[in-house]
Scaffold this motif. Structure first.
Motif, mmCIF file in Angstrom:
data_model
loop_
_atom_site.group_PDB
_atom_site.id
_atom_site.type_symbol
_atom_site.label_atom_id
_atom_site.label_comp_id
_atom_site.label_asym_id
_atom_site.label_seq_id
_atom_site.Cartn_x
_atom_site.Cartn_y
_atom_site.Cartn_z
ATOM 1 N N ILE A 76 -1.310 5.475 0.122
ATOM 2 C CA ILE A 76 -2.002 4.606 -0.837
ATOM 3 C C ILE A 76 -1.912 3.151 -0.396
ATOM 4 C CG2 ILE A 76 -1.971 3.728 -3.208
ATOM 5 C CD1 ILE A 76 -1.019 6.511 -4.087
ATOM 6 N N LEU A 77 -0.709 2.730 -0.036
ATOM 7 C CA LEU A 77 -0.521 1.360 0.437
ATOM 8 C C LEU A 77 -1.332 1.092 1.698
ATOM 9 C CD1 LEU A 77 3.310 0.851 -0.093
ATOM 10 C CD2 LEU A 77 1.485 -0.507 -1.125
ATOM 11 N N ARG A 78 -1.467 2.115 2.526
ATOM 12 C CA ARG A 78 -2.210 1.951 3.780
ATOM 13 C C ARG A 78 -3.663 1.566 3.509
ATOM 14 N NH1 ARG A 78 -4.777 5.808 7.087
ATOM 15 N NH2 ARG A 78 -3.770 7.548 6.012
ATOM 16 N N PHE A 79 -4.305 2.249 2.576
ATOM 17 C CA PHE A 79 -5.714 1.971 2.299
ATOM 18 C C PHE A 79 -5.904 0.677 1.507
ATOM 19 C CE2 PHE A 79 -6.084 6.549 3.219
ATOM 20 C CZ PHE A 79 -7.123 6.491 4.140
ATOM 21 N N VAL A 80 -4.996 0.400 0.583
ATOM 22 C CA VAL A 80 -5.074 -0.870 -0.156
ATOM 23 C C VAL A 80 -4.867 -2.036 0.802
ATOM 24 C CG1 VAL A 80 -4.002 -2.288 -1.941
ATOM 25 C CG2 VAL A 80 -4.345 0.145 -2.341
ATOM 26 N N GLY A 81 -3.868 -1.915 1.663
ATOM 27 C CA GLY A 81 -3.606 -2.965 2.637
ATOM 28 C C GLY A 81 -4.754 -3.136 3.607
ATOM 29 N N ALA A 82 -5.383 -2.028 4.017
ATOM 30 C CA ALA A 82 -6.512 -2.098 4.941
ATOM 31 C C ALA A 82 -7.673 -2.860 4.315
ATOM 32 C CB ALA A 82 -6.951 -0.690 5.333
ATOM 33 N N ALA A 83 -7.956 -2.574 3.041
ATOM 34 C CA ALA A 83 -9.050 -3.254 2.352
ATOM 35 C C ALA A 83 -8.779 -4.751 2.247
ATOM 36 C CB ALA A 83 -9.233 -2.654 0.960
ATOM 37 N N PHE A 84 -7.539 -5.104 1.944
ATOM 38 C CA PHE A 84 -7.190 -6.512 1.820
ATOM 39 C C PHE A 84 -7.324 -7.230 3.162
ATOM 40 C CE2 PHE A 84 -4.278 -10.094 1.883
ATOM 41 C CZ PHE A 84 -4.614 -10.756 0.701
ATOM 42 N N LEU A 85 -6.846 -6.609 4.226
ATOM 43 C CA LEU A 85 -6.913 -7.227 5.548
ATOM 44 C C LEU A 85 -8.347 -7.428 6.009
ATOM 45 C CD1 LEU A 85 -4.023 -5.382 7.429
ATOM 46 C CD2 LEU A 85 -4.099 -7.786 6.769
ATOM 47 N N VAL A 86 -9.196 -6.451 5.759
ATOM 48 C CA VAL A 86 -10.600 -6.574 6.155
ATOM 49 C C VAL A 86 -11.265 -7.704 5.370
ATOM 50 C CG1 VAL A 86 -12.850 -5.438 6.106
ATOM 51 C CG2 VAL A 86 -10.838 -4.183 6.913
ATOM 52 N N ALA A 87 -10.963 -7.790 4.067
ATOM 53 C CA ALA A 87 -11.530 -8.859 3.246
ATOM 54 C C ALA A 87 -11.082 -10.226 3.756
ATOM 55 C CB ALA A 87 -11.113 -8.679 1.787
ATOM 56 N N TYR A 88 -9.805 -10.341 4.118
ATOM 57 C CA TYR A 88 -9.312 -11.614 4.628
ATOM 58 C C TYR A 88 -9.927 -11.923 5.988
ATOM 59 C CZ TYR A 88 -6.168 -15.541 5.276
ATOM 60 O OH TYR A 88 -5.666 -16.811 5.458
ATOM 61 N N ASN A 132 1.478 -4.332 3.190
ATOM 62 C CA ASN A 132 1.508 -3.848 4.569
ATOM 63 C C ASN A 132 2.401 -2.613 4.645
ATOM 64 O OD1 ASN A 132 1.649 -3.416 7.310
ATOM 65 N ND2 ASN A 132 2.828 -5.270 7.749
ATOM 66 N N PRO A 133 1.819 -1.432 4.823
ATOM 67 C CA PRO A 133 2.644 -0.213 4.835
ATOM 68 C C PRO A 133 3.627 -0.168 5.994
ATOM 69 C CG PRO A 133 0.400 0.268 5.535
ATOM 70 C CD PRO A 133 0.388 -1.131 5.010
ATOM 71 N N HIS A 134 3.329 -0.897 7.066
ATOM 72 C CA HIS A 134 4.248 -0.900 8.204
ATOM 73 C C HIS A 134 5.605 -1.478 7.828
ATOM 74 C CE1 HIS A 134 0.648 -0.844 11.224
ATOM 75 N NE2 HIS A 134 0.906 0.340 10.705
ATOM 76 N N VAL A 135 5.608 -2.372 6.837
ATOM 77 C CA VAL A 135 6.875 -2.988 6.457
ATOM 78 C C VAL A 135 7.816 -1.958 5.840
ATOM 79 C CG1 VAL A 135 6.375 -3.686 4.067
ATOM 80 C CG2 VAL A 135 7.830 -5.113 5.470
ATOM 81 N N TYR A 136 7.238 -0.943 5.206
ATOM 82 C CA TYR A 136 8.078 0.088 4.594
ATOM 83 C C TYR A 136 8.621 1.059 5.638
ATOM 84 C CZ TYR A 136 6.180 -1.984 0.432
ATOM 85 O OH TYR A 136 5.848 -2.906 -0.535
ATOM 86 N N LEU A 137 7.874 1.186 6.717
ATOM 87 C CA LEU A 137 8.408 1.959 7.836
ATOM 88 C C LEU A 137 9.554 1.199 8.489
ATOM 89 C CD1 LEU A 137 5.071 3.233 9.430
ATOM 90 C CD2 LEU A 137 6.577 4.413 7.819
ATOM 91 N N ASP A 138 9.422 -0.132 8.506
ATOM 92 C CA ASP A 138 10.505 -0.960 9.043
ATOM 93 C C ASP A 138 11.762 -0.832 8.183
ATOM 94 O OD1 ASP A 138 8.842 -1.809 11.038
ATOM 95 O OD2 ASP A 138 8.375 -3.743 10.119
ATOM 96 N N ILE A 139 11.568 -0.675 6.866
ATOM 97 C CA ILE A 139 12.710 -0.488 5.970
ATOM 98 C C ILE A 139 13.483 0.767 6.361
ATOM 99 C CG2 ILE A 139 13.366 0.168 3.607
ATOM 100 C CD1 ILE A 139 11.307 -1.644 2.536
#
Length: 211
Positions: A76-88, A132-139
């Motif tokens: 879920i975070l992956r797709f929300v984050g993707a949409a935000f990044l594309v918009a930015y 950013n879902p990658h940050v949770y993988l870093d956790i």
């Protein structure tokens, strides 16, 4: 345990933390741009460092293990984050097409508009950090490395990682002022915002595709 044990754990945490955050990414690109503009950089650095501290502490406490077994939340975070990044990325591309030089009008305002500007800046940096879902993988990675240190060394490891975050974002944000001369030209902003647009667009597409 000796002082050397604590020092080594903290040093490993510092190196690990820097290794995870010193990379071309959406958050770093945003911090760099705010640093060049000189707008709200103290608040931006503080939010980034505090967010990292919370995430690192969560990893040390074992939250990373819970995230590792909850893939649906990461998706879920992956797709929300993707949409935000594309918009930015689209916004950055628009700025690149209509660049402006850095002049007195770009200095931090002091009226009520500054508060509105600060709110927008903080909202953006919080989204870039927490969506950013990658940050949770870093956790999960930090949690596993910290747990390997044993008690109480895992907290020294975490403290080292937190220190790395503070050092990096402070250097990136406040050090960017040395580039202000270069960004006195519109062409320089075209290059920066064009690079940000490409970077964030690529990151967004990568997240959407599961890369």
């Amino acid at each position: 345990m000796t002082f050397s044990d604590f020092f080594n754990s903290a040093g490993l945490g510092l190196v690990t933390g820097l290794g995870l955050i010193v990379a071309i990414g959406a958050q770093n690109a945003f911090v760099l741009r705010q640093g060049i503009l000189g707008k709200h950089i103290g608040a931006v650095v503080a939010v980034c460092a505090l967010s990292d501290a919370i995430l690192i502490a969560a990893g040390v406490l074992g939250t990373g293990a819970l995230i590792a077994v909850a893939p649906a939340a990461v998706v879920i975070l992956r797709f929300v984050g993707a949409a935000f990044l594309v918009a930015y990325a689209v916004l950055a591309a628009r700025r690149a097409l209509r660049p402006q030089a850095l002049d007195s009008s770009d200095m931090p305002p002091t009226d009520a508009g500054a508060k509105r500007g600060l709110a927008a800046v903080l909202t953006t940096v919080l989204a870039l950090t927490w969506l950013n879902p990658h940050v949770y993988l870093d956790i999960a990675l930090i949690g596993s490395l910290a747990s390997a240190q044993g008690s109480p060394l895992q907290w020294w490891f975490g403290a080292g990682a937190m220190l790395g975050s503070v050092l990096w974002f402070s250097s990136l944000g406040f050090g960017a002022r040395f580039l202000r001369g270069f960004f006195a030209r519109p062409t320089s902003w075209r290059i920066l915002d064009g690079g940000i647009a490409v970077t964030m667009g690529a990151l967004g597409a990568g997240l959407a595709l599961g890369a």
